[in-house]
Write a protein that holds these residues in place. Sequence first.
Motif, mmCIF file in Angstrom:
data_model
loop_
_atom_site.group_PDB
_atom_site.id
_atom_site.type_symbol
_atom_site.label_atom_id
_atom_site.label_comp_id
_atom_site.label_asym_id
_atom_site.label_seq_id
_atom_site.Cartn_x
_atom_site.Cartn_y
_atom_site.Cartn_z
ATOM 1 N N LEU A 277 0.855 -1.177 0.000
ATOM 2 C CA LEU A 277 0.000 0.000 0.000
ATOM 3 C C LEU A 277 0.895 1.231 0.000
ATOM 4 N N ARG A 278 0.701 2.097 -0.961
ATOM 5 C CA ARG A 278 1.572 3.255 -1.137
ATOM 6 C C ARG A 278 1.167 4.446 -0.282
ATOM 7 N N CYS A 279 -0.036 4.439 0.246
ATOM 8 C CA CYS A 279 -0.524 5.564 1.027
ATOM 9 C C CYS A 279 -0.248 5.339 2.520
ATOM 10 N N PRO A 280 -0.350 6.398 3.330
ATOM 11 C CA PRO A 280 -0.271 6.204 4.775
ATOM 12 C C PRO A 280 -1.400 5.296 5.256
ATOM 13 N N VAL A 281 -1.082 4.414 6.198
ATOM 14 C CA VAL A 281 -2.049 3.445 6.697
ATOM 15 C C VAL A 281 -2.029 3.452 8.218
ATOM 16 N N MET A 282 -3.208 3.448 8.831
ATOM 17 C CA MET A 282 -3.322 3.210 10.264
ATOM 18 C C MET A 282 -4.074 1.908 10.470
ATOM 19 N N LEU A 283 -3.408 0.933 11.076
ATOM 20 C CA LEU A 283 -4.027 -0.337 11.407
ATOM 21 C C LEU A 283 -4.564 -0.263 12.829
ATOM 22 N N VAL A 284 -5.800 -0.704 13.025
ATOM 23 C CA VAL A 284 -6.450 -0.600 14.329
ATOM 24 C C VAL A 284 -7.022 -1.949 14.723
ATOM 25 N N VAL A 285 -6.803 -2.328 15.977
ATOM 26 C CA VAL A 285 -7.420 -3.542 16.507
ATOM 27 C C VAL A 285 -7.540 -3.396 18.018
ATOM 28 N N GLY A 286 -8.591 -3.967 18.577
ATOM 29 C CA GLY A 286 -8.726 -3.999 20.023
ATOM 30 C C GLY A 286 -7.832 -5.078 20.607
ATOM 31 N N ASP A 287 -7.418 -4.889 21.864
ATOM 32 C CA ASP A 287 -6.539 -5.891 22.465
ATOM 33 C C ASP A 287 -7.299 -7.149 22.877
ATOM 34 N N ASN A 288 -8.614 -7.136 22.683
ATOM 35 C CA ASN A 288 -9.417 -8.328 22.936
ATOM 36 C C ASN A 288 -10.314 -8.572 21.727
ATOM 37 N N ALA A 289 -9.703 -8.669 20.556
ATOM 38 C CA ALA A 289 -10.453 -8.802 19.310
ATOM 39 C C ALA A 289 -10.070 -10.091 18.597
ATOM 40 N N PRO A 290 -11.029 -10.761 17.947
ATOM 41 C CA PRO A 290 -10.704 -11.984 17.218
ATOM 42 C C PRO A 290 -9.781 -11.738 16.025
ATOM 43 N N ALA A 291 -9.696 -10.500 15.558
ATOM 44 C CA ALA A 291 -8.890 -10.197 14.374
ATOM 45 C C ALA A 291 -7.454 -9.808 14.715
ATOM 46 N N GLU A 292 -7.061 -9.894 15.982
ATOM 47 C CA GLU A 292 -5.754 -9.378 16.391
ATOM 48 C C GLU A 292 -4.603 -10.012 15.613
ATOM 49 N N ASP A 293 -4.603 -11.335 15.462
ATOM 50 C CA ASP A 293 -3.495 -12.007 14.766
ATOM 51 C C ASP A 293 -3.399 -11.557 13.309
ATOM 52 N N GLY A 294 -4.561 -11.403 12.661
ATOM 53 C CA GLY A 294 -4.562 -10.962 11.270
ATOM 54 C C GLY A 294 -4.016 -9.558 11.110
ATOM 55 N N VAL A 295 -4.370 -8.652 12.028
ATOM 56 C CA VAL A 295 -3.894 -7.275 11.943
ATOM 57 C C VAL A 295 -2.391 -7.219 12.182
ATOM 58 N N VAL A 296 -1.909 -8.004 13.139
ATOM 59 C CA VAL A 296 -0.469 -8.044 13.405
ATOM 60 C C VAL A 296 0.282 -8.536 12.163
ATOM 61 N N GLU A 297 -0.256 -9.565 11.500
ATOM 62 C CA GLU A 297 0.405 -10.062 10.300
ATOM 63 C C GLU A 297 0.365 -9.032 9.183
ATOM 64 N N CYS A 298 -0.759 -8.337 9.033
ATOM 65 C CA CYS A 298 -0.841 -7.283 8.020
ATOM 66 C C CYS A 298 0.198 -6.204 8.304
ATOM 67 N N THR A 305 7.546 2.801 7.322
ATOM 68 C CA THR A 305 7.713 4.254 7.278
ATOM 69 C C THR A 305 6.394 4.976 7.026
ATOM 70 N N THR A 306 5.373 4.249 6.595
ATOM 71 C CA THR A 306 4.075 4.893 6.330
ATOM 72 C C THR A 306 2.937 4.217 7.087
ATOM 73 N N THR A 307 3.280 3.364 8.042
ATOM 74 C CA THR A 307 2.264 2.587 8.742
ATOM 75 C C THR A 307 2.274 2.891 10.235
ATOM 76 N N THR A 308 1.095 3.081 10.791
ATOM 77 C CA THR A 308 0.921 3.233 12.232
ATOM 78 C C THR A 308 0.065 2.083 12.738
ATOM 79 N N PHE A 309 0.493 1.434 13.793
ATOM 80 C CA PHE A 309 -0.249 0.306 14.373
ATOM 81 C C PHE A 309 -0.834 0.743 15.701
ATOM 82 N N LEU A 310 -2.142 0.727 15.809
ATOM 83 C CA LEU A 310 -2.844 1.153 17.013
ATOM 84 C C LEU A 310 -3.561 -0.034 17.631
#
Length: 404
Positions: A277-298, A305-310
């Motif tokens: 992804l060429r644009c700035p990206v903010m990845l968001v997941v709750g610390d008690n979410a079923p999608a946590e592993d997928g977001v971490v892998e993404c 340099t253009t990604t923020t993980f929240l």
Amino acid sequence: MKVLGHRLELLTGLLLHDVTMAGLQELRFPEEKPLLRGQDATELESSDAFLLAADTDWKEHDIETPYGLLHVVIRGSPKGNRPAILTYHDVGLNHKLCFNTFFNFEDMQEITKHFVVCHVDAPGQQVGASQFPQGYQFPSMEQLAAMLPSVVQHFGFKYVIGIGVGAGAYVLAKFALIFPDLVEGLVLVNIDPNGKGWIDWAATKLSGLTSTLPDTVLSHLFSQEELVNNTELVQSYRQQIGNVVNQANLQLFWNMYNSRRDLDINRPGTVLNAKTLRCPVMLVVGDNAPAEDGVVECNSKLDPTTTTFLKMADSGGLPQVTQPGKLTEAFKYFLQGMGYIAYLKDRRLSGGAVPSASMTRLARSRTASLTSASSVDGSRPQACTHSESSEGLGQINHTMEVSC
């Protein structure tokens, strides 16, 4: 009061510095706090009327695309070269169930009133949608992404900032990969970049045989802990998913999402001709979410340099519903990192009324090519990799925890 003001100023500077500097960050917000302005008793009493009045500004459209009609609701009109905010909901929901709480949050409205906001409903998922005829072929995830340029063209957007949740995050990421020039930035909540293996596919099929469709979808939206403990919220969504969304149409969307392929992205430099992804990206997941592993892998597959993980503390599978204030705060800093900022006064500090906010493009001292940025309605900005405040400070850690 002076000490408190100093601490708030220092915290704001640190957070803005984290978003605009190169590097990957993880921001934690363990408790809810207002961002843009406070609420007093009068504001709370009048908030319902304010939200009802705001609802009347939305206009509905059915837009023709290469893969069928797409239901869209929009508020505002394009403002110069400023991007539109475009949302895409998760499977089992529609734009109302997914985003109403977030976009009706008062501080979020202070931000979005400066942008045109466009909510996209996946085919047949909107309130009151007619059931698709027998034999209807629901668009693939790639085709869902390929429908979005028709929306952009229909309204005359130059580019968009996308906010997607779950399946909607996958669609927007695919959209940005196929049409990178149309996407200025992405906020991806609960994204899973992986297709389902045959074991997962079989488990999904078995679950469909032993559970109702709403219950099956709930296990996608909420963690097991939430399903057991947060019964009021879960029951509310179980009822709305069963009654508001057409079940036959939902089944088609659910089947297509579960047959998705891997999102074809790799961190630059890890493989030859890596797509990212060429644009700035903010990845968001709750610390008690079923999608946590997928977001971490993404996160591991994107350009740091253009990604923020929240990762949001004390949050589950729907952070935009359960923690709208925290997500609003993070979104504001994300916009600041791209060159947009809301100038707002806090009535608790100034003692005066809160004036109308203005959204302007930040003057950026440097970009990757060392060219200066444009004005508010100038040419499209590029991701900022250096800033005046970051010079001489050295490399920051890739993970940072910030409490506020």
